[in-house]
Design an enzyme around this catalytic site. Sequence first.
Site, PDB file in Angstrom:
ATOM      1  N   PHE A 145      18.659   1.566  -3.174  1.00  0.00           N
ATOM      2  CA  PHE A 145      18.668   0.342  -2.126  1.00  0.00           C
ATOM      3  C   PHE A 145      18.366  -0.747  -2.803  1.00  0.00           C
ATOM      4  O   PHE A 145      17.289  -0.866  -3.693  1.00  0.00           O
ATOM      5  CB  PHE A 145      17.460   0.842  -1.138  1.00  0.00           C
ATOM      6  CG  PHE A 145      17.330  -0.188  -0.205  1.00  0.00           C
ATOM      7  CD1 PHE A 145      18.216  -0.013   1.154  1.00  0.00           C
ATOM      8  CD2 PHE A 145      16.647  -1.243  -0.205  1.00  0.00           C
ATOM      9  CE1 PHE A 145      18.196  -1.101   2.110  1.00  0.00           C
ATOM     10  CE2 PHE A 145      16.522  -2.163   0.874  1.00  0.00           C
ATOM     11  CZ  PHE A 145      17.086  -2.007   1.885  1.00  0.00           C
ATOM     12  N   GLU A 164       7.323  -2.643  -1.423  1.00  0.00           N
ATOM     13  CA  GLU A 164       7.328  -2.495   0.075  1.00  0.00           C
ATOM     14  C   GLU A 164       6.284  -3.590   0.613  1.00  0.00           C
ATOM     15  O   GLU A 164       5.697  -3.336   1.757  1.00  0.00           O
ATOM     16  CB  GLU A 164       6.963  -1.119   0.693  1.00  0.00           C
ATOM     17  CG  GLU A 164       7.852   0.079  -0.020  1.00  0.00           C
ATOM     18  CD  GLU A 164       9.484  -0.230   0.306  1.00  0.00           C
ATOM     19  OE1 GLU A 164       9.885  -1.267   0.647  1.00  0.00           O
ATOM     20  OE2 GLU A 164      10.263   0.672  -0.020  1.00  0.00           O
ATOM     21  N   ARG A 176     -20.194  20.508 -10.971  1.00  0.00           N
ATOM     22  CA  ARG A 176     -20.844  19.676 -11.928  1.00  0.00           C
ATOM     23  C   ARG A 176     -22.296  19.540 -11.894  1.00  0.00           C
ATOM     24  O   ARG A 176     -22.743  18.889 -10.916  1.00  0.00           O
ATOM     25  CB  ARG A 176     -20.082  18.301 -11.821  1.00  0.00           C
ATOM     26  CG  ARG A 176     -20.914  17.565 -13.022  1.00  0.00           C
ATOM     27  CD  ARG A 176     -20.077  15.842 -13.190  1.00  0.00           C
ATOM     28  NE  ARG A 176     -20.687  15.203 -13.701  1.00  0.00           N
ATOM     29  CZ  ARG A 176     -20.904  13.690 -13.520  1.00  0.00           C
ATOM     30  NH1 ARG A 176     -20.434  13.334 -12.357  1.00  0.00           N
ATOM     31  NH2 ARG A 176     -21.611  12.984 -14.329  1.00  0.00           N
ATOM     32  N   PRO A 217      14.754  -9.655 -10.158  1.00  0.00           N
ATOM     33  CA  PRO A 217      13.524  -9.845 -11.128  1.00  0.00           C
ATOM     34  C   PRO A 217      12.910 -11.158 -10.895  1.00  0.00           C
ATOM     35  O   PRO A 217      11.630 -11.116 -11.264  1.00  0.00           O
ATOM     36  CB  PRO A 217      14.514 -10.246 -12.476  1.00  0.00           C
ATOM     37  CG  PRO A 217      15.946  -9.424 -12.171  1.00  0.00           C
ATOM     38  CD  PRO A 217      15.884  -9.787 -10.717  1.00  0.00           C
ATOM     39  N   TRP A 219      13.722  -2.984 -10.335  1.00  0.00           N
ATOM     40  CA  TRP A 219      12.637  -2.009  -9.598  1.00  0.00           C
ATOM     41  C   TRP A 219      13.196  -1.281  -8.590  1.00  0.00           C
ATOM     42  O   TRP A 219      12.717  -1.086  -7.628  1.00  0.00           O
ATOM     43  CB  TRP A 219      11.403  -2.641  -9.196  1.00  0.00           C
ATOM     44  CG  TRP A 219      10.379  -3.114 -10.272  1.00  0.00           C
ATOM     45  CD1 TRP A 219      10.203  -4.560 -10.536  1.00  0.00           C
ATOM     46  CD2 TRP A 219      10.033  -2.372 -11.225  1.00  0.00           C
ATOM     47  NE1 TRP A 219       9.500  -4.532 -11.406  1.00  0.00           N
ATOM     48  CE2 TRP A 219       9.258  -3.293 -12.092  1.00  0.00           C
ATOM     49  CE3 TRP A 219       9.878  -1.061 -11.514  1.00  0.00           C
ATOM     50  CZ2 TRP A 219       8.522  -2.990 -13.062  1.00  0.00           C
ATOM     51  CZ3 TRP A 219       8.967  -0.514 -12.726  1.00  0.00           C
ATOM     52  CH2 TRP A 219       8.451  -1.559 -13.564  1.00  0.00           C
ATOM     53  N   GLY A 237      10.359 -10.081  -5.899  1.00  0.00           N
ATOM     54  CA  GLY A 237      10.550  -9.081  -4.674  1.00  0.00           C
ATOM     55  C   GLY A 237       9.949  -9.714  -3.509  1.00  0.00           C
ATOM     56  O   GLY A 237      10.554  -9.029  -2.533  1.00  0.00           O
TER      57      GLY A 237
END
Length: 389
Positions: free
Chosen positions: A134, A368, A273, A139, A167, A142
């Site tokens: 998609f 998103e 621990r 660049p 991306w 976004g």
Amino acid sequence: MTAELTTERLLGLDALLSDEQREWQRRARQFATERIAPVIEDDFEAKHFRRELIAEAGAAGFLGMHLEGYGTAGADAVSYGLVCMELEAIDSGWRTFVSVQGSLAMSAIAKFGSEEQKQQWLPGMAKGELVGCFALTEPTGGSDPAAMQTFARRDGDDWVISGTKRWIGLATLADVAIVWAQTEDGVRGFAVPTNTPGFTATAIEGKLAMRASVQCDIVLDDVRLPESARLPGAAGLSGPFSCLNEARFGIVFGVVGAARTCLEVAIERSKSREVFGKPIGAMQLTQQKLADMFVEYEKAMLLALHLGNLKDAEAITPEQISVGKLNNVREAQKIARTARGILAGDGITSEFPVMRHMANLEAVATYEGTDEVHSLVLGRALTGFAAFR
């Protein structure tokens, strides 16, 4: 009692789910724990995405599972969310894969494609035989898709697309790219076969998060397409935004899975621990941290379920999805950071999954819609003023 059983008993989620929803969750957990978990640390280290598991995810029904017809499962929204949660409990990269394939690429074709496009792409994508991506983000911005510079011009009966995208998940693996471009009539979407001359995808290197998945740069150099490649039902930014809301919904559930894993690892480690002669889990400060983590995990899960039920009732709004994305990612990040502290120095090693989840959640917080963007979406809903500019 294991930490997993303890958290599930306290949450009591089963009582809120149908048999079908529980079955989807069980199937996704089995796939994630048996097929992804044994190899994920090595894959993250090696920056390797196991393409051979795509067909298995398709056979399990996970790809485009919320869609109807064309070989998809037709599952409800809550079931899809639970699948996202179980995948991201192992690694965000695999929830991202299911999201890019189903919520973005397949949803765009299902919502806006022609019947010919649906028949051409959706059955193979549902099976995992074909992969989609998609291509919206560019660049230079976004968060501001209205400023996209990728342009599609008419040339006779064809379209010619030029521009760059960044991306873009799965682009080097994809058979089809859903490309969004400006035209003389506004933004339009195109189903671009990735073997079209002029289309080039390059994997982004140097990532410190999402290393077991693939994100890419795309160059479109006079990519020529017939009119039949245009998504006929998509006009303006409402098209890609509706797909983004599908993906954001999956994130609302998905990050709860990452938070749950970090919480459970912290609980187990607090029992084994020992400091000052006893397990750190017997100390008040540690118990306070665990209690706070669990409460936020529980609230995030209940919010996700509420939004899922709204979505199934076709009553959800984009602002409500913004609430879920903003809150659940933020709280998952806090839970992961607190878990890392409980694990002390060992928490930064691959012996435990917490640092990997921390890194991945940093990426999830960005894509998103960033915290800032979702905050402004909610601010606009609360005040009536748009403050994006």
